[in-house]
Scaffold this motif. Structure first.
Motif, PDB file in Angstrom:
ATOM      1  N   ARG A 278       0.826  -1.213   0.000  1.00 46.51           N
ATOM      2  CA  ARG A 278       0.000   0.000   0.000  1.00 46.51           C
ATOM      3  C   ARG A 278       0.860   1.264   0.000  1.00 46.51           C
ATOM      4  NH1 ARG A 278      -5.383  -0.733   0.852  1.00 46.51           N
ATOM      5  NH2 ARG A 278      -6.050  -2.828   1.506  1.00 46.51           N
ATOM      6  N   GLU A 279       0.334   2.263  -0.671  1.00 47.16           N
ATOM      7  CA  GLU A 279       0.939   3.583  -0.700  1.00 47.16           C
ATOM      8  C   GLU A 279      -0.180   4.599  -0.931  1.00 47.16           C
ATOM      9  OE1 GLU A 279       3.328   4.209  -4.227  1.00 47.16           O
ATOM     10  OE2 GLU A 279       2.365   2.490  -5.179  1.00 47.16           O
ATOM     11  N   ARG A 280       0.123   5.848  -0.716  1.00 46.10           N
ATOM     12  CA  ARG A 280      -0.873   6.872  -0.963  1.00 46.10           C
ATOM     13  C   ARG A 280      -0.938   7.130  -2.460  1.00 46.10           C
ATOM     14  NH1 ARG A 280      -5.224   7.901   1.907  1.00 46.10           N
ATOM     15  NH2 ARG A 280      -6.031  10.012   1.590  1.00 46.10           N
ATOM     16  N   VAL A 281      -2.126   6.936  -3.053  1.00 44.68           N
ATOM     17  CA  VAL A 281      -2.279   7.029  -4.505  1.00 44.68           C
ATOM     18  C   VAL A 281      -2.950   8.356  -4.847  1.00 44.68           C
ATOM     19  CG1 VAL A 281      -3.233   5.946  -6.569  1.00 44.68           C
ATOM     20  CG2 VAL A 281      -2.520   4.519  -4.637  1.00 44.68           C
ATOM     21  N   ASP A 282      -2.289   9.141  -5.687  1.00 45.44           N
ATOM     22  CA  ASP A 282      -2.847  10.393  -6.191  1.00 45.44           C
ATOM     23  C   ASP A 282      -3.873  10.047  -7.269  1.00 45.44           C
ATOM     24  OD1 ASP A 282      -3.442  12.833  -7.357  1.00 45.44           O
ATOM     25  OD2 ASP A 282      -1.370  13.527  -7.407  1.00 45.44           O
ATOM     26  N   MET A 283      -5.141  10.034  -6.907  1.00 47.60           N
ATOM     27  CA  MET A 283      -6.177   9.560  -7.820  1.00 47.60           C
ATOM     28  C   MET A 283      -6.392  10.516  -8.993  1.00 47.60           C
ATOM     29  SD  MET A 283      -6.847   6.642  -6.776  1.00 47.60           S
ATOM     30  CE  MET A 283      -8.097   6.341  -8.022  1.00 47.60           C
ATOM     31  N   ARG A 284      -6.204  11.829  -8.805  1.00 43.60           N
ATOM     32  CA  ARG A 284      -6.371  12.759  -9.922  1.00 43.60           C
ATOM     33  C   ARG A 284      -5.330  12.460 -11.004  1.00 43.60           C
ATOM     34  NH1 ARG A 284      -9.035  17.273 -10.916  1.00 43.60           N
ATOM     35  NH2 ARG A 284      -9.879  17.279  -8.792  1.00 43.60           N
ATOM     36  N   ALA A 285      -4.090  12.273 -10.589  1.00 38.78           N
ATOM     37  CA  ALA A 285      -3.041  11.971 -11.561  1.00 38.78           C
ATOM     38  C   ALA A 285      -3.290  10.615 -12.220  1.00 38.78           C
ATOM     39  CB  ALA A 285      -1.676  11.984 -10.870  1.00 38.78           C
ATOM     40  N   LEU A 286      -3.769   9.648 -11.444  1.00 44.20           N
ATOM     41  CA  LEU A 286      -4.024   8.314 -11.987  1.00 44.20           C
ATOM     42  C   LEU A 286      -5.129   8.358 -13.032  1.00 44.20           C
ATOM     43  CD1 LEU A 286      -3.446   5.263 -11.854  1.00 44.20           C
ATOM     44  CD2 LEU A 286      -5.156   5.090 -10.048  1.00 44.20           C
ATOM     45  N   ASP A 312      -8.042  10.741  -2.362  1.00 43.38           N
ATOM     46  CA  ASP A 312      -6.939   9.810  -2.603  1.00 43.38           C
ATOM     47  C   ASP A 312      -7.133   8.584  -1.712  1.00 43.38           C
ATOM     48  OD1 ASP A 312      -5.883  11.627  -4.348  1.00 43.38           O
ATOM     49  OD2 ASP A 312      -4.449  12.464  -2.906  1.00 43.38           O
ATOM     50  N   VAL A 313      -6.532   7.461  -2.093  1.00 38.49           N
ATOM     51  CA  VAL A 313      -6.713   6.213  -1.342  1.00 38.49           C
ATOM     52  C   VAL A 313      -5.363   5.579  -1.047  1.00 38.49           C
ATOM     53  CG1 VAL A 313      -8.993   5.744  -2.315  1.00 38.49           C
ATOM     54  CG2 VAL A 313      -6.960   4.856  -3.461  1.00 38.49           C
ATOM     55  N   ASN A 314      -5.376   4.651  -0.103  1.00 40.29           N
ATOM     56  CA  ASN A 314      -4.193   3.841   0.181  1.00 40.29           C
ATOM     57  C   ASN A 314      -4.313   2.522  -0.567  1.00 40.29           C
ATOM     58  OD1 ASN A 314      -2.802   5.560   1.995  1.00 40.29           O
ATOM     59  ND2 ASN A 314      -4.267   5.030   3.602  1.00 40.29           N
ATOM     60  N   GLY A 315      -3.370   2.240  -1.417  1.00 39.98           N
ATOM     61  CA  GLY A 315      -3.406   1.008  -2.182  1.00 39.98           C
ATOM     62  C   GLY A 315      -2.196   0.929  -3.088  1.00 39.98           C
ATOM     63  N   SER A 316      -2.237  -0.028  -3.993  1.00 38.84           N
ATOM     64  CA  SER A 316      -1.157  -0.190  -4.954  1.00 38.84           C
ATOM     65  C   SER A 316      -1.493   0.619  -6.201  1.00 38.84           C
ATOM     66  CB  SER A 316      -0.976  -1.669  -5.301  1.00 38.84           C
ATOM     67  OG  SER A 316      -0.104  -1.816  -6.397  1.00 38.84           O
ATOM     68  N   ALA A 317      -0.709   1.635  -6.469  1.00 36.78           N
ATOM     69  CA  ALA A 317      -0.964   2.471  -7.642  1.00 36.78           C
ATOM     70  C   ALA A 317      -0.858   1.654  -8.929  1.00 36.78           C
ATOM     71  CB  ALA A 317       0.039   3.635  -7.671  1.00 36.78           C
ATOM     72  N   ALA A 344     -15.105   8.453 -14.290  1.00 36.42           N
ATOM     73  CA  ALA A 344     -15.405   9.274 -13.120  1.00 36.42           C
ATOM     74  C   ALA A 344     -14.834   8.629 -11.867  1.00 36.42           C
ATOM     75  CB  ALA A 344     -16.914   9.467 -12.984  1.00 36.42           C
ATOM     76  N   TRP A 345     -14.174   9.440 -11.053  1.00 40.12           N
ATOM     77  CA  TRP A 345     -13.720   9.013  -9.723  1.00 40.12           C
ATOM     78  C   TRP A 345     -14.472   9.875  -8.718  1.00 40.12           C
ATOM     79  CZ3 TRP A 345     -11.647   5.376  -6.979  1.00 40.12           C
ATOM     80  CH2 TRP A 345     -11.147   5.643  -5.695  1.00 40.12           C
TER      81      TRP A 345
END
Length: 426
Positions: A278-286, A312-317, A344-345
């Motif tokens: 797990r890591e902090r995932v930048d969902m906008r960039a993803l 943003d979520v904790n997980g595997s980018a 959409a996120w």
């Protein structure tokens, strides 16, 4: 010392004392007084014996070591022995009760079903696993004949033939069971059931996976090998045909590469040796990255947009990129030219979700439940045209499972689809 002597010596001493006392009274007061005193002493002793006999009878009706009376004379030894015997019996009973409780607990926790029957197959006891496997209820079915409770022709034949050294494989109540009867004691038998439903399902999945993977690899290999044979022969091939052959071989090589990469990805996702990092995932960039890949795959043939309104979520980018990218690429592949696709996120009451909505060909309801199976395709010919591997949604499902989420699908044939990747909140 001999127990007989222990009894007779005190008894003879007491009789001797009575006779001696009676003799003294006879000598002092006469014969009548001596005989009367001896008679009264004997009556007293008889009363004492009867009293202790009565106490012994009362105690035997409800024996308990704490309620055992004290004795006098020989009764002291008798009650002492009874106390030791009763105490040992109570200790053994307590140990037996404890072992029985442990046995029942073990039988309750045992994943295999165990049913105990008498020699004519009347049910005496069964554990919860046997109740689940065979549809039994101990309170209701105790004392009933098992062949009346398990009405299956194969099971009846197994009983009639009596070849209990070989187990019976039984399809019963939507389960695959391995059953075996084990005779024990003189008048009892044990019916053991082992649920192999999941094992059979996994084995079928393994066979299907190997068959499908072999089938998927056969076509590109056949094409490549065929063109190589033509190229190595003396047959004259013009430059245009050679270029077409090379292009097709390249496409088939890339198809095999994508298939192998997806198979390796699935293998990693299912492996216990590949834990989720797990890591902090930048969902906008993803999401923006996935949007760019989808537009590149579309080549301007679709209208594709994206909105980001979630945390943003904790997980595997890497894994989330693979899962969400598969959903987006599927939408591009199965949406005709001129259609629209929305990514959409957003946050929801149950947690954040990634939603892919398209105006594509849609999916009939009969296929939706099987879409995440490996190599399952609604239209095989169209899948080959869109260059899909048949493993994309299986990868999506496993990625979401590793993140504690799930995939939900709504679709209508000819009107488009909506794929929703739900992740847990918090």
């Amino acid at each position: 010392m001999n127990p007989t002597l222990l009894f007779w010596i005190p008894a003879l001493l007491r009789m001797g004392l009575i006779l001696a006392g009676a003799a003294v009274l006879w000598w002092l007061f006469g014969l009548v007084y001596g005989l009367a005193a001896a008679l009264l002493a004997v009556i007293f002793l008889l009363f004492v014996q009867l009293r202790y006999l009565n106490q012994l009878g009362v105690w035997l009706d409800e024996p308990h070591s704490a309620r055992l009376p004290d004795g006098w004379g020989s009764w002291t030894e008798i009650f002492a022995r009874l106390y030791r015997l009763r105490r040992d019996d109570e200790r053994n009973k307590a140990e037996l009760t404890e072992w029985l409780a442990r046995f029942r607990q073990a039988m309750h926790l045992l994943p295999d079903g165990v049913a105990i029957m008498d020699d004519v197959l009347f049910l005496e006891w069964c554990n919860p696993a046997a109740e689940r496997h065979l549809g039994l209820t101990l309170e209701r079915d105790k004392g009933m004949r098992v062949t009346n409770l398990i009405r299956h022709p194969d099971f009846i034949d197994y009983i009639i033939l009596g070849r209990y050294e070989q187990p019976l494989t039984l399809a019963f109540r939507d389960r695959k069971l391995i059953c075996q009867i084990i005779p024990f004691e003189n008048r009892r038998q044990i019916l053991v059931t082992h649920d192999v439903t999941e094992t059979v399902r996994i084995e079928e999945m393994r066979r299907d996976f190997i068959a499908n993977a072999s089938h998927e690899l056969r076509t590109p290999l056949t094409v490549i090998v065929g063109f190589l044979e033509i190229a190595s022969s003396d047959m004259m091939i013009d430059a245009e045909t050679r270029a077409a052959h090379l292009k097709l071989m390249t496409e088939q090589g890339h198809r095999m590469q994508r298939l192998i990469e997806d198979m390796l990805t699935l293998s990693r996702l299912e492996s216990v040796d590949y834990p989720l990092r797990r890591e902090r995932v930048d969902m906008r960039a993803l999401v923006e990255e996935i949007l760019g890949e989808a537009r590149a795959l579309s080549g301007g043939r679709h209208t594709i947009g994206a909105t980001v309104d979630g945390p943003d979520v904790n997980g595997s980018a890497e894994e989330l990129r693979s899962a969400f990218g598969n959903l987006a690429s599927n939408a591009v592949r199965y949406t005709p030219e001129g259609g629209s696709i929305a990514l959409a996120w957003r946050d929801g009451p149950g947690g954040p979700r990634f939603v892919v909505t398209d105006t594509g060909i849609g999916i009939d309801q009969s296929h939706i439940s099987r879409l995440t199976e490996r190599f399952y395709r609604v239209d095989k010919s169209r899948s080959r045209e869109t260059k899909g591997t048949g493993l994309g949604l299986a990868i999506v499902k496993h990625v979401l499972l590793r993140h504690g989420g799930n995939l939900s699908i709504t679709s209508e044939a000819g009107k488009g689809s909506s794929f929703i990747a739900n992740l847990p909140g918090g």
